[in-house]
Design a protein around this motif. Structure first.
Motif, PDB file in Angstrom:
ATOM      1  N   GLN A   1     -24.727   9.202 -27.480  1.00 28.93           N
ATOM      2  CA  GLN A   1     -25.600   8.481 -26.560  1.00 28.93           C
ATOM      3  C   GLN A   1     -25.168   8.675 -25.106  1.00 28.93           C
ATOM      4  OE1 GLN A   1     -28.149   7.389 -28.350  1.00 28.93           O
ATOM      5  NE2 GLN A   1     -26.886   8.026 -30.103  1.00 28.93           N
ATOM      6  N   GLY A   2     -23.977   9.188 -24.887  1.00 31.67           N
ATOM      7  CA  GLY A   2     -23.465   9.338 -23.534  1.00 31.67           C
ATOM      8  C   GLY A   2     -23.813  10.635 -22.837  1.00 31.67           C
ATOM      9  N   GLY A   3     -24.465  11.563 -23.534  1.00 30.82           N
ATOM     10  CA  GLY A   3     -24.778  12.839 -22.892  1.00 30.82           C
ATOM     11  C   GLY A   3     -25.845  13.614 -23.619  1.00 30.82           C
ATOM     12  N   THR A   4     -26.217  14.748 -23.060  1.00 26.44           N
ATOM     13  CA  THR A   4     -27.222  15.636 -23.641  1.00 26.44           C
ATOM     14  C   THR A   4     -26.670  17.053 -23.645  1.00 26.44           C
ATOM     15  OG1 THR A   4     -28.997  14.269 -22.717  1.00 26.44           O
ATOM     16  CG2 THR A   4     -29.591  16.474 -23.474  1.00 26.44           C
TER      17      THR A   4
ATOM     18  N   ASN B   1     -18.066  25.159 -16.146  1.00 22.39           N
ATOM     19  CA  ASN B   1     -17.190  25.133 -14.976  1.00 22.39           C
ATOM     20  C   ASN B   1     -17.416  23.931 -14.071  1.00 22.39           C
ATOM     21  OD1 ASN B   1     -19.705  25.914 -14.111  1.00 22.39           O
ATOM     22  ND2 ASN B   1     -18.998  27.648 -12.881  1.00 22.39           N
ATOM     23  N   SER B   2     -18.306  23.012 -14.472  1.00 23.54           N
ATOM     24  CA  SER B   2     -18.598  21.868 -13.616  1.00 23.54           C
ATOM     25  C   SER B   2     -18.896  20.625 -14.439  1.00 23.54           C
ATOM     26  CB  SER B   2     -19.794  22.164 -12.709  1.00 23.54           C
ATOM     27  OG  SER B   2     -20.173  21.011 -11.975  1.00 23.54           O
ATOM     28  N   ALA B   3     -18.257  19.529 -14.060  1.00 24.38           N
ATOM     29  CA  ALA B   3     -18.456  18.258 -14.756  1.00 24.38           C
ATOM     30  C   ALA B   3     -19.831  17.660 -14.510  1.00 24.38           C
ATOM     31  CB  ALA B   3     -17.382  17.258 -14.341  1.00 24.38           C
ATOM     32  N   THR B   4     -20.629  18.278 -13.645  1.00 25.14           N
ATOM     33  CA  THR B   4     -21.989  17.792 -13.429  1.00 25.14           C
ATOM     34  C   THR B   4     -22.905  18.113 -14.602  1.00 25.14           C
ATOM     35  OG1 THR B   4     -22.626  19.838 -12.287  1.00 25.14           O
ATOM     36  CG2 THR B   4     -21.777  18.024 -10.925  1.00 25.14           C
ATOM     37  N   ALA B   5     -22.462  18.942 -15.521  1.00 27.77           N
ATOM     38  CA  ALA B   5     -23.267  19.298 -16.686  1.00 27.77           C
ATOM     39  C   ALA B   5     -23.588  18.052 -17.504  1.00 27.77           C
ATOM     40  CB  ALA B   5     -22.536  20.316 -17.551  1.00 27.77           C
ATOM     41  N   SER B   6     -24.801  17.979 -18.011  1.00 26.85           N
ATOM     42  CA  SER B   6     -25.253  16.801 -18.757  1.00 26.85           C
ATOM     43  C   SER B   6     -24.464  16.580 -20.039  1.00 26.85           C
ATOM     44  CB  SER B   6     -26.741  16.956 -19.103  1.00 26.85           C
ATOM     45  OG  SER B   6     -26.943  18.095 -19.946  1.00 26.85           O
ATOM     46  N   SER B   7     -23.834  17.607 -20.543  1.00 27.18           N
ATOM     47  CA  SER B   7     -23.136  17.509 -21.832  1.00 27.18           C
ATOM     48  C   SER B   7     -21.708  16.998 -21.707  1.00 27.18           C
ATOM     49  CB  SER B   7     -23.112  18.878 -22.512  1.00 27.18           C
ATOM     50  OG  SER B   7     -22.295  19.775 -21.785  1.00 27.18           O
TER      51      SER B   7
ATOM     52  N   ALA C   1     -18.526   5.870 -24.154  1.00 22.00           N
ATOM     53  CA  ALA C   1     -18.843   7.054 -24.953  1.00 22.00           C
ATOM     54  C   ALA C   1     -17.596   7.875 -25.263  1.00 22.00           C
ATOM     55  CB  ALA C   1     -19.883   7.918 -24.229  1.00 22.00           C
ATOM     56  N   VAL C   2     -16.694   7.998 -24.291  1.00 21.32           N
ATOM     57  CA  VAL C   2     -15.461   8.762 -24.493  1.00 21.32           C
ATOM     58  C   VAL C   2     -14.580   8.099 -25.542  1.00 21.32           C
ATOM     59  CG1 VAL C   2     -13.353   9.615 -23.402  1.00 21.32           C
ATOM     60  CG2 VAL C   2     -15.539   9.727 -22.172  1.00 21.32           C
ATOM     61  N   VAL C   3     -14.496   6.780 -25.506  1.00 17.27           N
ATOM     62  CA  VAL C   3     -13.697   6.062 -26.500  1.00 17.27           C
ATOM     63  C   VAL C   3     -14.230   6.324 -27.894  1.00 17.27           C
ATOM     64  CG1 VAL C   3     -13.009   3.794 -27.355  1.00 17.27           C
ATOM     65  CG2 VAL C   3     -12.966   4.262 -24.910  1.00 17.27           C
TER      66      VAL C   3
END
Length: 528
Positions: free
Chosen positions: A264-267, A280-286, A236-238
């Motif tokens: 497709q890799g996030g919400t 402030n946190s990479a746990t976020a779905s986005s 998704a990042v690519v």
């Protein structure tokens, strides 16, 4: 301000020396296929270590600091983001000595005589590129090992990310400047002799390298999902990086297609989730990609040389709250945000309110009073673990959010000839996640592009996109008549030479391929 500590804590700083030699990457001679196999067989953990080192280069203290000079703006890519934002028209700060980015705000960091800003950007991305090239040198390009293919794909994408930043900092945007000189191309196959005489490639050549790297990375990372390891580059990042590149190159249909794949890799974070200080946190779905910052990371243990110290309005130990050097939104942008849009609440209103914090307290004191927040100060970024007054500045940093991909898709759809699809994408995203009352009034692709630009200015505020968007869209910088300090309240014409950086002195001294004549021309700083 109710904070008891009226001083700033700096703890345990150990400086990593950064010489100009670092710009001549990669070091050493070629590594043969047989040598690669022997290295991997004898040290199987080496590849993983190299990959981790590559990610760590984005969050590094001491890129240009040394024992004589400690720059409190020297904390990796988050600092580059604030440096670039400060050169735009949407993020306002005082011009006092406590603002370590004041030179970016008044464009003094473009001065050749003291170009620490240009040197910082240069070394951040070329150092990261060295780590990517080191990894590529260890892995056979024809390997059939799935794990090695994944690492190789990540290194190629990382290198493309570096060039995508460098080419936008050191030359004007792609469209109309394809033949202009940009930056030297450094790959894992170049010899020391070639690196010591490595001229600036053209903008077109750099983008060709970017696209070649991303196309290979897309093949190697097909189907790979990094999951909760958001500091790793996955499929998704690519696609997200390629969407950015295609947008810049005005490959509209391809940009829309790539953005859709990245989606497709996030919400996106929900309306409720962004109705409190967050990001402030990479746990976020986005979050598709980010910098994961642990409490024992050196940028954290310094105390104040980190992004929350300079950007978060709720830290218990930072330049923002302890010196009042807050980051605020331009009054001009604030006035353009509809009252029905939650993003208006990401900033303190002129009457000193924000629904994000109006009902919050610290030790019984209202948050706004406790921190001494004033009109237009941002409430967007939460403190570590979303604890108001937390003195640990260990918040993660977003490198790519899925929300950006929706905005790329909307713009690219419209600009590729499908205005209806672009409007539908934009309305669906904004109405669902940010402003239920939003309606696009665009009657042309260009009008929709401007609507998306406003959405980008609101959504991505403070995250490092503002100046690049100004350059890409060839928009003027407008500060007059706003809440900018008087000394930096000026306007700039589109493509004013001062908006891009000059090649730093350290590169000129170590690379014979770049002469004074090859450098970007000097430009006078803007006047009121």
């Amino acid at each position: 301000m109710k904070l008891k500590n009226n001083y700033i804590i700096i703890t345990g700083i150990t400086l990593a020396l950064a010489s100009c030699d670092l710009d001549k990457f990669p070091e050493g001679q070629y590594v043969s296929d047989e040598q690669k196999e022997n290295i991997i067989e004898s040290r199987p953990n080496l590849i993983t270590a190299e990959a981790n080192a590559m990610a760590a280069r984005l969050n590094f203290f001491g890129t240009i600091s040394d024992d004589l000079n400690t720059y409190h703006s020297d904390y990796g890519v988050p600092a580059v983001s604030l440096q670039l934002e400060s050169g735009g028209q949407d993020i306002v700060a005082s011009t006092s000595g406590y603002n370590w980015f004041s030179r970016s705000q008044n464009y003094a960091d473009r001065d050749y005589a003291d170009a620490s800003g240009a040197e910082f950007i240069w070394k951040i991305f070329y150092n990261h590129m060295k780590a990517a090239n080191d990894l590529l040198k260890l892995i056979d390009a024809n390997t059939e090992d799935a794990d090695l293919q994944r690492y190789r794909g990540q290194a190629l994408a990382a290198r493309a990310y570096d060039y995508l930043n460098l080419v936008q900092c050191f030359q004007f945007t792609y469209a109309g400047h394809e033949s202009a000189l940009a930056v030297p191309i450094v790959t894992e196959t170049k010899t020391d002799e070639e690196l010591q005489n490595n001229p600036r490639a053209t903008v077109g050549q750099v983008y060709e390298q970017i696209m070649n790297d991303l196309n290979q990375a897309a093949e190697l990372l097909a189907g790979f999902d990094a999951g909760s390891n958001k500091d790793q580059i996955d499929e998704a990042v690519v696609y997200g990086l390629r969407a950015r590149a295609n947008l810049l190159m005005q490959n509209w249909a391809a940009a829309a297609e790539d953005a859709d794949k990245a989606i497709q890799g996030g919400t996106p974070q929900s309306l409720q989730e962004v109705s409190t200080p967050t990001f402030n946190s990479a746990t976020a779905s986005s979050w598709l990609w980010g910098i994961l910052i642990s409490p024992d990371n050196e940028v954290v243990t310094t105390g104040i040389i980190n992004w929350p110290s300079h950007l978060c309005s709720f830290t218990g130990n930072g330049y923002t709250t302890l010196t009042g050097t807050f980051r605020s939104v331009s009054s001009s942008l604030y006035e353009q945000i509809p009252d029905t849009d939650i993003r208006k609440q990401w900033f303190i209103s002129p009457d000193t309110t924000s629904t994000l914090v109006d009902n919050e307290t610290v030790n019984g004191t209202p948050v706004i009073e406790y921190f001494g927040l004033t009109p237009y100060v941002n409430t967007k970024f939460g403190a570590y673990q979303s604890v108001f007054g937390n003195t640990t500045n260990s918040s993660d940093w977003p490198l790519m959010r899925v929300e950006e991909m929706y905005l790329i898709k909307a713009e690219a759809e419209a600009m590729s000839g499908n205005l209806g699809a672009g409007k539908s994408t934009l309305e669906s995203f904004v109405q669902t996640y940010r402003n239920p009352s939003f309606i696009s009034h665009a009657t042309s692709a260009e009008e929709l592009q401007d609507e998306v630009w406003l959405q980008r200015r609101m959504e991505l505020w403070g995250e490092g996109f503002a100046l690049f968007d100004i350059l890409r869209l060839k928009k003027p910088i407008v500060r007059k008549g706003t809440n900018y300090p008087a000394s930096v309240q000026f306007n700039l014409d589109p493509e004013s030479q001062i908006m891009i950086y000059r090649i730093p002195q350290c590169e000129m001294e170590t690379n014979e391929g770049i002469t004074d004549e090859d450098n970007n021309p000097a430009a006078e700083r803007p006047t009121l």
